[in-house]
Design a protein around this motif. Structure first.
Motif, PDB file in Angstrom:
ATOM      1  N   VAL A   1      68.275  10.485 -11.184  1.00  0.00           N
ATOM      2  CA  VAL A   1      66.968  10.223 -11.712  1.00  0.00           C
ATOM      3  C   VAL A   1      65.918  11.424 -11.299  1.00  0.00           C
ATOM      4  CG1 VAL A   1      65.268   8.489 -11.575  1.00  0.00           C
ATOM      5  CG2 VAL A   1      67.781   7.810 -11.944  1.00  0.00           C
ATOM      6  N   TYR A   2      66.037  11.461  -9.788  1.00  0.00           N
ATOM      7  CA  TYR A   2      65.039  12.554  -9.454  1.00  0.00           C
ATOM      8  C   TYR A   2      65.363  14.105 -10.170  1.00  0.00           C
ATOM      9  CZ  TYR A   2      63.443   9.348  -5.883  1.00  0.00           C
ATOM     10  OH  TYR A   2      62.844   8.566  -4.953  1.00  0.00           O
ATOM     11  N   ARG A   3      66.473  14.399 -10.282  1.00  0.00           N
ATOM     12  CA  ARG A   3      66.758  15.588 -11.089  1.00  0.00           C
ATOM     13  C   ARG A   3      66.000  15.546 -12.694  1.00  0.00           C
ATOM     14  NH1 ARG A   3      69.355  19.105  -7.968  1.00  0.00           N
ATOM     15  NH2 ARG A   3      70.966  18.437  -6.780  1.00  0.00           N
ATOM     16  N   LEU A   4      66.188  14.443 -13.070  1.00  0.00           N
ATOM     17  CA  LEU A   4      65.801  14.110 -14.559  1.00  0.00           C
ATOM     18  C   LEU A   4      64.143  14.166 -14.435  1.00  0.00           C
ATOM     19  CD1 LEU A   4      65.772  13.341 -17.729  1.00  0.00           C
ATOM     20  CD2 LEU A   4      66.013  10.902 -16.699  1.00  0.00           C
TER      21      LEU A   4
ATOM     22  N   HIS B   1      59.402  17.841 -14.892  1.00  0.00           N
ATOM     23  CA  HIS B   1      58.036  18.409 -14.394  1.00  0.00           C
ATOM     24  C   HIS B   1      58.655  18.907 -13.235  1.00  0.00           C
ATOM     25  CE1 HIS B   1      53.917  18.188 -14.237  1.00  0.00           C
ATOM     26  NE2 HIS B   1      53.812  17.888 -13.146  1.00  0.00           N
ATOM     27  N   PRO B   2      58.905  20.289 -13.282  1.00  0.00           N
ATOM     28  CA  PRO B   2      59.533  21.188 -12.156  1.00  0.00           C
ATOM     29  C   PRO B   2      58.527  21.218 -11.028  1.00  0.00           C
ATOM     30  CG  PRO B   2      59.867  22.051 -14.215  1.00  0.00           C
ATOM     31  CD  PRO B   2      58.805  21.026 -14.680  1.00  0.00           C
ATOM     32  N   ARG B   3      57.345  21.062 -10.997  1.00  0.00           N
ATOM     33  CA  ARG B   3      56.501  21.389  -9.931  1.00  0.00           C
ATOM     34  C   ARG B   3      55.878  19.970  -9.321  1.00  0.00           C
ATOM     35  NH1 ARG B   3      51.687  22.738 -11.295  1.00  0.00           N
ATOM     36  NH2 ARG B   3      51.244  24.057  -9.403  1.00  0.00           N
ATOM     37  N   PHE B   4      56.770  18.929  -9.610  1.00  0.00           N
ATOM     38  CA  PHE B   4      56.384  17.450  -8.997  1.00  0.00           C
ATOM     39  C   PHE B   4      57.093  17.286  -7.691  1.00  0.00           C
ATOM     40  CE2 PHE B   4      57.016  12.800 -10.083  1.00  0.00           C
ATOM     41  CZ  PHE B   4      56.051  12.362  -9.216  1.00  0.00           C
TER      42      PHE B   4
ATOM     43  N   ALA C   1      72.602  20.944   3.427  1.00  0.00           N
ATOM     44  CA  ALA C   1      72.290  22.535   2.885  1.00  0.00           C
ATOM     45  C   ALA C   1      71.296  22.382   1.663  1.00  0.00           C
ATOM     46  CB  ALA C   1      73.322  23.523   2.443  1.00  0.00           C
ATOM     47  N   GLU C   2      71.676  21.392   0.764  1.00  0.00           N
ATOM     48  CA  GLU C   2      71.006  21.204  -0.440  1.00  0.00           C
ATOM     49  C   GLU C   2      69.543  20.569  -0.133  1.00  0.00           C
ATOM     50  OE1 GLU C   2      73.400  19.723  -4.247  1.00  0.00           O
ATOM     51  OE2 GLU C   2      74.946  20.106  -2.592  1.00  0.00           O
ATOM     52  N   ALA C   3      69.693  19.735   0.761  1.00  0.00           N
ATOM     53  CA  ALA C   3      68.552  18.860   1.031  1.00  0.00           C
ATOM     54  C   ALA C   3      67.629  19.864   1.783  1.00  0.00           C
ATOM     55  CB  ALA C   3      69.014  17.753   2.240  1.00  0.00           C
ATOM     56  N   LEU C   4      68.034  20.490   2.324  1.00  0.00           N
ATOM     57  CA  LEU C   4      67.087  21.815   3.228  1.00  0.00           C
ATOM     58  C   LEU C   4      66.517  22.549   1.966  1.00  0.00           C
ATOM     59  CD1 LEU C   4      69.201  22.614   6.299  1.00  0.00           C
ATOM     60  CD2 LEU C   4      67.069  21.115   6.277  1.00  0.00           C
ATOM     61  N   ALA C   5      67.428  23.052   0.837  1.00  0.00           N
ATOM     62  CA  ALA C   5      66.734  23.852  -0.020  1.00  0.00           C
ATOM     63  C   ALA C   5      65.848  23.293  -0.833  1.00  0.00           C
ATOM     64  CB  ALA C   5      68.028  24.287  -1.041  1.00  0.00           C
ATOM     65  N   GLU C   6      65.845  21.899  -1.051  1.00  0.00           N
ATOM     66  CA  GLU C   6      64.925  21.362  -1.741  1.00  0.00           C
ATOM     67  C   GLU C   6      63.470  21.013  -1.010  1.00  0.00           C
ATOM     68  OE1 GLU C   6      65.169  20.405  -4.940  1.00  0.00           O
ATOM     69  OE2 GLU C   6      67.278  20.829  -5.113  1.00  0.00           O
ATOM     70  N   TRP C   7      63.745  21.072   0.271  1.00  0.00           N
ATOM     71  CA  TRP C   7      62.325  20.752   1.060  1.00  0.00           C
ATOM     72  C   TRP C   7      61.866  22.311   1.272  1.00  0.00           C
ATOM     73  CZ3 TRP C   7      65.658  17.364   4.785  1.00  0.00           C
ATOM     74  CH2 TRP C   7      65.664  16.081   4.368  1.00  0.00           C
ATOM     75  N   ARG C   8      62.608  23.257   1.049  1.00  0.00           N
ATOM     76  CA  ARG C   8      62.205  24.603   1.206  1.00  0.00           C
ATOM     77  C   ARG C   8      61.354  25.022   0.054  1.00  0.00           C
ATOM     78  NH1 ARG C   8      66.619  27.036   1.632  1.00  0.00           N
ATOM     79  NH2 ARG C   8      66.794  26.722   3.697  1.00  0.00           N
ATOM     80  N   GLU C   9      61.817  24.438  -1.033  1.00  0.00           N
ATOM     81  CA  GLU C   9      60.711  24.644  -2.317  1.00  0.00           C
ATOM     82  C   GLU C   9      59.522  24.189  -2.159  1.00  0.00           C
ATOM     83  OE1 GLU C   9      61.491  25.610  -5.537  1.00  0.00           O
ATOM     84  OE2 GLU C   9      63.316  26.735  -5.051  1.00  0.00           O
TER      85      GLU C   9
ATOM     86  N   ALA D   1      56.254  27.010  -1.224  1.00  0.00           N
ATOM     87  CA  ALA D   1      55.686  26.946  -2.622  1.00  0.00           C
ATOM     88  C   ALA D   1      53.866  27.281  -2.515  1.00  0.00           C
ATOM     89  CB  ALA D   1      55.630  25.690  -3.389  1.00  0.00           C
ATOM     90  N   GLU D   2      53.630  28.197  -3.195  1.00  0.00           N
ATOM     91  CA  GLU D   2      52.239  28.499  -2.957  1.00  0.00           C
ATOM     92  C   GLU D   2      51.308  27.340  -3.525  1.00  0.00           C
ATOM     93  OE1 GLU D   2      50.917  32.374  -5.156  1.00  0.00           O
ATOM     94  OE2 GLU D   2      52.364  33.366  -3.834  1.00  0.00           O
ATOM     95  N   SER D   3      51.649  26.754  -4.572  1.00  0.00           N
ATOM     96  CA  SER D   3      51.129  25.518  -4.963  1.00  0.00           C
ATOM     97  C   SER D   3      52.190  24.706  -5.662  1.00  0.00           C
ATOM     98  CB  SER D   3      49.828  25.939  -6.141  1.00  0.00           C
ATOM     99  OG  SER D   3      50.561  26.533  -7.273  1.00  0.00           O
ATOM    100  N   PHE D   4      51.791  23.226  -5.959  1.00  0.00           N
ATOM    101  CA  PHE D   4      52.620  22.262  -6.540  1.00  0.00           C
ATOM    102  C   PHE D   4      51.956  21.269  -6.719  1.00  0.00           C
ATOM    103  CE2 PHE D   4      53.222  22.125  -1.721  1.00  0.00           C
ATOM    104  CZ  PHE D   4      52.725  20.567  -1.643  1.00  0.00           C
ATOM    105  N   GLU D   5      52.646  20.253  -7.896  1.00  0.00           N
ATOM    106  CA  GLU D   5      51.788  19.101  -8.420  1.00  0.00           C
ATOM    107  C   GLU D   5      51.953  17.961  -7.241  1.00  0.00           C
ATOM    108  OE1 GLU D   5      49.556  16.902 -11.224  1.00  0.00           O
ATOM    109  OE2 GLU D   5      50.192  19.353 -11.155  1.00  0.00           O
ATOM    110  N   ALA D   6      50.740  17.722  -6.858  1.00  0.00           N
ATOM    111  CA  ALA D   6      51.007  16.410  -5.985  1.00  0.00           C
ATOM    112  C   ALA D   6      50.192  15.155  -6.437  1.00  0.00           C
ATOM    113  CB  ALA D   6      50.230  16.666  -4.720  1.00  0.00           C
ATOM    114  N   VAL D   7      51.048  14.280  -7.194  1.00  0.00           N
ATOM    115  CA  VAL D   7      50.579  13.164  -7.899  1.00  0.00           C
ATOM    116  C   VAL D   7      49.953  12.033  -7.046  1.00  0.00           C
ATOM    117  CG1 VAL D   7      51.074  11.184  -9.629  1.00  0.00           C
ATOM    118  CG2 VAL D   7      52.231  13.668  -9.695  1.00  0.00           C
ATOM    119  N   GLY D   8      48.549  12.217  -6.838  1.00  0.00           N
ATOM    120  CA  GLY D   8      48.128  11.006  -6.081  1.00  0.00           C
ATOM    121  C   GLY D   8      47.988  11.089  -4.604  1.00  0.00           C
ATOM    122  N   ALA D   9      48.361  12.590  -4.259  1.00  0.00           N
ATOM    123  CA  ALA D   9      48.652  12.487  -2.731  1.00  0.00           C
ATOM    124  C   ALA D   9      47.844  13.877  -2.303  1.00  0.00           C
ATOM    125  CB  ALA D   9      50.366  12.608  -2.395  1.00  0.00           C
TER     126      ALA D   9
END
Length: 594
Positions: free
Chosen positions: A59-62, A67-70, A88-96, A100-108
């Motif tokens: 669901v999160y991948r969907l 919205h890739p910058r979510f 390793a995959e978890a660390l890669a997601e958090w590294r993203e 990141a220079e910027s990303f979409e922070a919905v209500g945060a």
């Protein structure tokens, strides 16, 4: 969208989980909507809470495909991957997120999300023993926001683990005072023997983490239903009844209890490790109450309903402890033992099992518990411990004709002051070597650096790998003298060392934990190996190193008298503990209304 969110909130409050899952699924799979990624996030959060991590991942991948910058979806995806064992995959997601220079922070707040990514990556790296990488991320986090007590706590302890001295190294706008105040109790025990500072660390943890329960004690509610009578019920509360230092010490204790007079309960959330030790512990118990996956308040009620008279907590505030259970007071008598040789400040923990060496009168004002004294050494141990074949010095790369000092405690249990004393000792005893444990490559490198500063050649430090308990026990025989750590003394390690007939030199301080080894040495009959200052400790180590015959005489003494000493009179210690438990339990039963 507003109506759907309102309906979702209503169903969540009503606990209509399956209906809520179907609502989100229909919303996401239905007509196109600019808010589908938000619905995905809520759907994934619900699945994650239900521990349906593989479904939540999809669901999160969907959500991210929409919205890739979510950022929130990417952070939570990392958590699902961690739960699924894909670090390793978890660390890669958090590294993203944190790179990141910027990303979409919905209500945060974007800063909060970046810190979330940094801190969770640092936490996971630490559990994987990738200490340098973990520490680097902690520094980045603290440079972004200094006021993070939990991060400061981990930053101090990870430096201890790496022997990265001085441990208290300010970073960003974090002050030295903040690092001191936010040091965990475990790290404090390794940093100082000051009992007032240790008490402060325990009280801070309890204030922040332990439930403030003010209601009636759970054992009183339960005793109103049924009067306590018959055998006295002793319950051991722990998640470490397995292949662990506590499990290794206590197996014979459980076996030697007088089961005709006492009913012994394991109140336990230990993982099933499949070891013969765990099977032996379970066999020694009259009853076992599994508490894994049971919340603290329910666990406390279950213990109270069992009618436990004496609850012995074997963890205190160590990793995996559950102090909230104690706060509800499920038993009339609650005592701490072994796991935390220090005050815990936990409400409901009224006693701590000790002896008069570990808890002298001047120490008592700094403890929230009262001492439950036994006549000799407080520490139980196992006379049935399995010992491997006796090795040779050549097997471990030790010189045959050198005086071998050894220390096998964890690296975080000593500080630069103690290590420097060891280096001065080597410098003063020509040809001697120090055989020691290096938990990690960074600790080894830092110790070699300090050795060089004392003009001690690198080859005089011989690093030992971790090995299975039987081999670990057997190799003690190769050392001439084991040097204890300070301010965090050896406990299980000291018992093992003395059982194997090798002398240990200790320094005793002001706190329980800095006096453990002194208690063991006094009870085994070697009080002259107990020192009370750094200077005395260092001088005694040098004297013995320059006179190997003295070390050999200690070995002869231990070979002839060690196993028959008061230290290893385990049946006697069990009877002493039972006498104290019985006295308290019978007095409590006498107070019950007829």
């Amino acid at each position: 969208m507003g109506d759907l969110l309102a309906l979702a909130q209503q169903w969540q409050q009503q606990g209509r989980t399956e209906a809520l899952l179907l609502l989100y699924q229909n919303w996401v799979m239905g007509a196109p909507s600019p808010y589908r990624h938000v619905a995905c996030f809520n759907w994934g959060s619900l699945l994650g809470d239900l521990r349906r991590h593989a479904e939540a991942e999809k669901v999160y991948r969907l959500a991210l495909s929409l919205h890739p910058r979510f950022a929130q979806a990417r952070l939570n995806l990392g958590h699902q991957l961690e739960h699924l064992g894909r670090s390793a995959e978890a660390l890669a997601e958090w590294r993203e997120v944190y790179e990141a220079e910027s990303f979409e922070a919905v209500g945060a707040d974007p800063l909060d999300l970046r810190l979330h990514a940094l801190n969770n990556a640092a936490r996971l790296l630490e559990t994987e023993r990738r200490y340098a990488e973990s520490q680097a991320l902690m520094r980045r986090s603290l440079e972004l926001k200094a006021d993070q007590g939990d991060v400061q706590q981990h930053y101090v302890h990870i430096r201890q683990k790496q022997c990265d001295w001085p441990v208290y190294q300010p970073v960003g706008e974090v002050t030295l005072n903040q690092l001191l105040v936010n040091t965990s109790l475990l790290a404090t025990l390794s940093a100082t023997d000051d009992p007032a500072v240790q008490l402060m660390a325990a009280q801070r943890f309890v204030h922040e983490k332990v439930v403030k329960y003010k209601g009636p004690a759970f054992h009183l509610e339960a005793s109103g239903k049924q009067r306590r009578e018959g055998k006295i019920k002793i319950g051991y509360l722990s998640g470490d009844l397995r292949m662990h230092a506590v499990g290794l010490l206590t197996a014979e204790l459980f076996e030697l209890h007088d089961h005709s007079r006492f009913e012994i309960h394991a109140l336990c959330w230990s993982v099933d490790d499949g070891t013969p030790l765990q099977a032996r512990i379970r066999k020694a118990m009259d009853k076992r109450l599994p508490l894994a996956g049971v919340d603290d308040i329910t666990a406390a009620r279950m213990i109270a309903e069992t009618g436990i008279d004496v609850l012995v907590d074997l963890q205190g505030l160590t990793s995996g402890a559950r102090p909230n259970i104690l706060a509800y007071r499920p038993a009339p008598i609650q005592a701490g033992y072994l796991g935390l040789p220090a005050t815990s400040a936990v409400p409901g923990l009224d006693w701590i099992i000790a002896d008069r060496f570990t808890m002298p009168p001047e120490y008592l004002p700094y403890c929230t518990e009262k001492p439950l004294y036994v006549p000799n050494c407080y520490q139980v141990s196992d006379r049935k411990r399995e010992v491997g074949p006796v090795p040779t010095r050549a097997q471990y790369g030790l010189p045959e004709d050198a005086f071998v000092y050894a220390t096998f405690n964890n690296n975080h249990k000593f500080n630069e002051e103690t290590f420097s004393a060891w280096m001065r000792t080597l410098h003063a005893v020509p040809g001697s070597v120090l055989w020691l444990l290096a938990d990690n490559e960074w600790a080894q490198a830092n110790m070699l650096r300090v050795a060089a500063e004392h003009d001690v050649a690198a080859e005089r430090l011989i690093f030992a790998p971790r090995v299975a308990p039987p081999e670990y026990l057997a190799r003690f025989t190769l050392a001439d003298l084991v040097l204890d750590t300070f301010p965090y003394n050896a406990g299980t390690t000291a018992s093992d060392c003395l059982w194997m007939g090798t002398p240990m030199l200790t320094r005793s301080g002001r706190s329980y934990i800095s006096r453990m080894c002194g208690s063991l040495l006094s009870s085994v009959g070697l009080p002259d190996l107990v020192t009370f200052s750094l200077e005395e400790y260092e001088q005694r180590a040098i004297q013995i190193g320059r006179n190997p015959a003295r070390a050999a005489s200690y070995k002869r003494f231990l070979a002839e008298h060690g196993h028959s000493s008061k230290l290893f009179d385990i049946p006697g210690l069990v009877r002493d503990l039972e006498a104290e438990f019985e006295k308290l339990a019978l007095a409590e039963r006498h107070r019950q209304p007829a």
